[in-house]
Design an enzyme around this catalytic site. Structure first.
Site, short mmCIF file in Angstrom:
data_model
loop_
_atom_site.label_atom_id
_atom_site.label_comp_id
_atom_site.label_asym_id
_atom_site.label_seq_id
_atom_site.Cartn_x
_atom_site.Cartn_y
_atom_site.Cartn_z
N TRP A 28 -68.94 -18.33 -62.45
CA TRP A 28 -69.48 -19.64 -62.80
C TRP A 28 -69.16 -20.73 -61.89
CZ3 TRP A 28 -67.83 -24.12 -64.37
CH2 TRP A 28 -68.91 -24.91 -65.07
N TYR B 196 -70.98 -23.10 -59.30
CA TYR B 196 -71.60 -24.39 -59.55
C TYR B 196 -70.82 -25.25 -58.54
CZ TYR B 196 -72.04 -28.42 -62.82
OH TYR B 196 -72.48 -29.56 -63.25
N ASP C 96 -73.87 -19.70 -67.15
CA ASP C 96 -73.97 -20.89 -67.89
C ASP C 96 -74.42 -21.20 -69.18
OD1 ASP C 96 -73.38 -24.10 -67.46
OD2 ASP C 96 -75.68 -23.99 -67.97
#
Length: 488
Positions: free
Chosen positions: A421, A425, A441
């Protein structure tokens, strides 16, 4: 690069702004090349030829039009159609003020200089040097027309360390010297008593959802560093050894952003600032192509119809945003922003701007080398992750240079405390990678699930396959689709 002459002809005759920056029209009888929105009387079709980029037109011997100013055209999406190696080369060329030899550029890309030249000739029809010179000359023209900066400073800001070389390249492209262009007069020159204030204009292809960009950035603004008010974005920055403040406003009638830059004495890295802002606000996005792909998904199509002009909010600095992403692991946006603000207040450098307001700069990796991050509200594990990331940045294990999404994720997830994640990101916003997708997410899983049951990461990945190579834009639309709840 192949372009459709029939489409170009229709677009230039209609002066369609959706095609601005997508191609350039060169007029054989005058030796000038123009944007498709040029206000001049359209030439006859048999007198024109079309080029995908300004560099190609200039390399073919045509000079830029002084009325429509190709120097102000939005970035060409044609760059995205070339090979991955050429894309990486272009981004590296634009990420630094000074030029590098083709040999050094090729070395950084892991290819031979001969192969790199061949790729540029095959995909762009011009050499790396021709691309660099054309883009920097176009940028210099903008500074000559839109600012009061001395010509010697403009040469430096555009990447030329030699005024003689700058004059030679500029005259070759414009058939005029910089002094002649300056004497012809400015349009839009900033009238201010503050000699350290400069105004830049960043053009884009409409539509642009400026309000959505401000809403997204405003919710994450760092106190003392960023500010969103009165439909403007304000930020402190440090470039080329100079500290300054930028204020960005929207001019929708002319499809451009207006940037006022104030700084201390000396250069402010205007070329790099220009590139960073274009990435921050995603001004070179090919919105038509993105929409065509994402419209295949009913949920995304509905969201696009409600808010046209989708952009991917980027970041001013990749390192800064990487730390903020790590801080944001498993907590809300508001909490992560608060902790980041504490980090800036403790470790960041402060200065007083031209208006007497104290501003802060986000700390660099070197400034955080000895930081323990205690007392910021972090768990011991998260503080250790931050320290490890800073160390990895300093020793080269983490490299923010242009690379593939897969290589970036592999590189970063090798560090303790950083999972997929976080890596995705950072890639999505910190590195502006359009296909990054943080499938785990919470907001994305809520948007793709039902009212009572969230989707699973594997289901999100499977659905997002049809959005490639624009999965990051799909993620933004999913977050926008949530009527309530935290958004990442």
């Amino acid at each position: 690069m192949k372009i459709d002459a029939a489409v170009c002809s229709s677009a230039r005759l209609a002066r369609d702004r959706r095609f601005d920056g997508r191609f350039f029209t060169a007029v054989k009888t005058t030796g000038i090349f123009c944007r498709p929105i040029c206000p001049a009387r359209p030439p006859l079709e048999h007198n024109v030829t079309y080029f995908a980029t300004a560099a190609e037109a200039a390399n073919a011997g045509f000079r830029p039009c002084l009325r429509c100013r190709p120097d102000s055209a939005p970035g060409s999406p044609a760059w995205e159609l070339v090979s991955t190696t050429v894309q990486r080369a272009l981004k590296l060329m634009r990420s630094e003020r000074e030029p590098h030899s083709v040999e050094r550029l090729a070395e950084r890309l892991g290819v031979s200089s001969r192969y790199l030249r061949r790729l540029f000739a095959e995909h762009l029809g011009v050499s790396p040097l021709a691309v660099w010179q054309t883009e920097r000359a176009l940028f210099a023209f903008r500074l000559l027309r839109d600012t009061n900066l001395p010509i010697a400073e403009i040469a430096y800001e555009s990447g030329f360390n030699s005024l003689r070389r700058f004059n030679g390249v500029f005259k070759q492209i414009y058939q005029r010297t910089p002094s002649e262009v300056r004497r012809e007069g400015h349009t839009g020159r900033l009238k201010s008593s503050a000699s350290t204030t400069v105004r830049l204009y960043l053009d884009y292809r409409p539509p642009l959802d400026w309000q959505q960009l401000l809403t997204f950035l405003g919710a994450r603004a760092l106190v003392g560093v960023e500010q969103v008010e009165d439909c403007e974005y304000l930020r402190s920055f440090a470039l080329e050894g100079c500290r300054g403040v930028m204020r960005v406003a929207h001019d929708p009638e002319r499809n451009r952003l207006v940037v006022e830059v104030s700084g201390q004495e000396g250069g402010t890295g205007l070329y790099l600032l220009n590139q960073r802002l274009r990435r921050l606000f995603d001004l070179d996005a090919d919105t038509a192509e993105i929409q065509a792909v994402l419209n295949e998904d009913p949920l995304l199509k509905k969201q696009l119809a409600q808010r046209p002009g989708l952009r991917l909010p980027g970041a001013w600095d990749p390192f800064e945003y990487a730390l903020r992403a790590i801080l944001g692991q498993q907590i809300s946006v508001a909490a992560a922003t608060t902790i980041a603000g504490r980090l800036v207040a403790r470790y960041g450098e402060s200065f007083v701007d031209d208006s007497g307001v104290e501003r802060f700069l986000f700390p660099t990796a070197k400034q955080l080398a000895e930081a323990d991050f205690a007392g910021l509200g972090l768990t011991r594990t998260r503080a250790n992750t931050l320290r490890e990331f800073v160390d990895a940045t300093l020793d080269g294990r983490v490299n923010f240079a242009e690379q593939s999404l897969e290589d970036w994720c592999t590189q970063v997830t090798a560090l303790p405390g950083i999972g997929d994640w976080t890596a995705q990101y950072i890639a999505m916003r910190g590195l502006s990678m359009p296909d990054a997708f943080p499938s785990s997410d919470l907001g994305i899983l809520q948007a793709l699930g039902s009212k009572s049951l969230k989707a699973k990461p594997k289901e999100a990945l499977a659905r997002a396959e049809q959005w490639r190579p624009w999965r990051a834009y799909g993620a933004i639309l999913l977050w926008q689709s949530l009527k309530s709840g935290e958004q990442k």
